[in-house]
Design an enzyme around this catalytic site. Structure first.
Site, PDB file in Angstrom:
ATOM      1  CG  ASP A 177      -2.113   0.932   1.050  1.00  0.00           C
ATOM      2  OD1 ASP A 177      -2.178   1.626   0.015  1.00  0.00           O
ATOM      3  OD2 ASP A 177      -2.962   0.979   1.954  1.00  0.00           O
ATOM      4  CE  LYS A 189     -13.578   1.892   8.814  1.00  0.00           C
ATOM      5  NZ  LYS A 189     -12.229   2.040   8.253  1.00  0.00           N
ATOM      6  CB  ILE A 242     -14.096   9.897   3.677  1.00  0.00           C
ATOM      7  CG1 ILE A 242     -13.301   9.488   2.431  1.00  0.00           C
ATOM      8  CG2 ILE A 242     -14.341  11.407   3.678  1.00  0.00           C
ATOM      9  CD1 ILE A 242     -14.058   9.686   1.124  1.00  0.00           C
ATOM     10  CG  HIS A 271       0.166   4.046  10.986  1.00  0.00           C
ATOM     11  ND1 HIS A 271       0.290   3.085  11.969  1.00  0.00           N
ATOM     12  CD2 HIS A 271      -0.506   3.431   9.971  1.00  0.00           C
ATOM     13  CE1 HIS A 271      -0.281   1.968  11.572  1.00  0.00           C
ATOM     14  NE2 HIS A 271      -0.772   2.144  10.365  1.00  0.00           N
ATOM     15  N   GLY A 272      -1.376   5.454  13.956  1.00  0.00           N
ATOM     16  CA  GLY A 272      -2.750   5.190  14.372  1.00  0.00           C
ATOM     17  C   GLY A 272      -2.762   4.439  15.678  1.00  0.00           C
ATOM     18  CB  ALA A 273      -5.496   2.840  17.548  1.00  0.00           C
TER      19      ALA A 273
END
Length: 391
Positions: free
Chosen positions: A56, A390, A155, A320-322
């Site tokens: 990705d 999503k 989004i 970058h996140g949880a």
């Protein structure tokens, strides 16, 4: 900070590679990945591990602050969500085939002007790379631009601590980037076999390409293209989302000063500990002193706009996140629709079996993750979701 045994083993495997520069930095959202953990920063001299960069390519976040406030929004936001879903292609694609392909633009004439503009300047570079490596060719280069995809891509409309409305989104280089990443992962494995190095690797997905070779140069060129494509994709999606919001009947609005567009799956050449080295951030955000970044929570958790502190030991990086605490399979088996509905109460979003693997319970506590990196970043804004889209 707890690190699962499989992820810890991967970290040791990566750290043992002979071309690691100084050390591998581990982020508080670290978890098991392909070859290398997600949530790690891998500095290298003279080589890159394509599987560590991943497939990705250029995946990341973008966020913009509007001058709208919560008091200007309608009580029911469903029509805003459906307007965004109608404007921005999302969900699974048919590998770039326009037929029955809901996750891509089926007709170039339908594309917003911004999507077409983002493609300019990318076409010639892509064709040059493809002329040398025809197998990277992907039919979705045009119709995947400005599209969301699936998985953890999203989004969102969010409110900050002052009830200002933000637009935040997460996606990358879609099918074309995936094709490039997969192709060069295979090429790296072929190189390891060719030079009889494979038996000495702890994991075949740690196969690498050596700097100053033609294949390395081609990979870097393709990687940089995919990262630029990903950033352009996010800009095109943001333009589409803002257009959908305006078409949905929201009060007239404009963007204010805060706008961030950052990768968290990528490689770049940087200066650390006195040398220029390749830095692979696999699920990590660059956080030099003053850098703005985005650290999202799960569908029902807070997200953060952050400013980097330039921590040298982290190679100027942050999470970058949880970070996942359940695999997608485990989440689908464990989390019920009722659990998901309760966890996302008050957020206009999908509540169905296809998103259970993205439910908040599948992720680590974002507050714990943020507490573990107070030496890496400072929080500029705290966001809470009110709309989530999503694929």
């Amino acid at each position: 900070m707890y690190v699962e045994p499989d992820a810890l083993k991967q970290l040791h495997n990566v750290a043992s590679l002979p071309f690691i520069h100084k050390h591998v930095a581990v982020m508080p959202d670290v978890h098991f990945g392909r070859g290398a953990t997600i949530g790690s920063v891998i500095p290298t001299k003279g080589a890159i591990v394509p599987a560590a960069v991943g497939v990705d390519l250029g995946c990341g976040m973008m966020a913009c602050q509007t001058n709208l406030t919560a008091s200007q929004l309608p009580d029911d936001l469903r029509h805003v969500r459906t307007a965004i879903e109608a404007m921005v292609p999302h969900g699974r694609t048919a590998n770039g085939d326009p037929k029955n392909d809901q996750g891509a633009w089926n007709d170039i004439d339908r594309m917003p002007r911004g999507v077409i503009e983002r493609l300019r300047g990318l076409d010639e570079r892509y064709e040059d790379i493809r002329s040398r490596h025809p197998r990277i060719g992907h039919r979705g280069v045009v119709n995947h631009m400005g599209t969301l995809g699936t998985g953890n891509h999203f989004i969102e409309l969010c409110l900050d601590e002052n009830d200002s409305v933000w637009v935040m989104l997460h996606s990358g280089s879609r099918g074309p980037g995936n094709r490039i990443g997969s192709y060069f992962i295979d090429k790296a494995k072929e190189e390891m076999e060719r030079y009889h190095i494979m038996p000495y690797l702890a994991d075949k997905d740690l196969s690498y390409l050596v700097e100053y070779t033609e294949l390395f140069d081609d990979y870097v060129e393709a990687l940089m293209w995919a990262q630029d494509y990903a950033a352009a994709n996010r800009k095109a999606m943001m333009e589409g989302t803002l257009a959908a919001m305006r078409a949905s009947g929201l009060p007239d609005f404009h963007l204010v000063k805060f706008a961030v567009n950052c990768h968290h799956n990528y490689a770049s050449i940087e200066h650390h500990y006195g040398e220029n080295v390749w830095v692979t951030r696999k699920g990590a955000v660059r956080a030099r002193e003053g850098d703005l970044g985005i650290i999202p929570g799960s569908m029902g958790a807070k997200s953060f706009i952050v400013r980097g502190k330039g921590n040298k030991d982290s190679f100027c990086s942050c999470s970058h996140g949880a970070g996942r605490k359940m695999s997608r399979t485990e989440a689908r088996k464990t989390i019920s629709l009722r659990d998901h509905a309760e966890a996302t109460s008050g957020i206009e979003c999908r509540v169905d079996e296809d998103v259970l693997d993205e439910s908040p319970a599948a992720y680590k506590d974002i507050d714990d993750v943020m507490a573990a990196q107070s030496d890496l970043v400072e929080v500029v804004h705290t966001l809470r979701q009110i709309v989530n889209v999503k694929g």
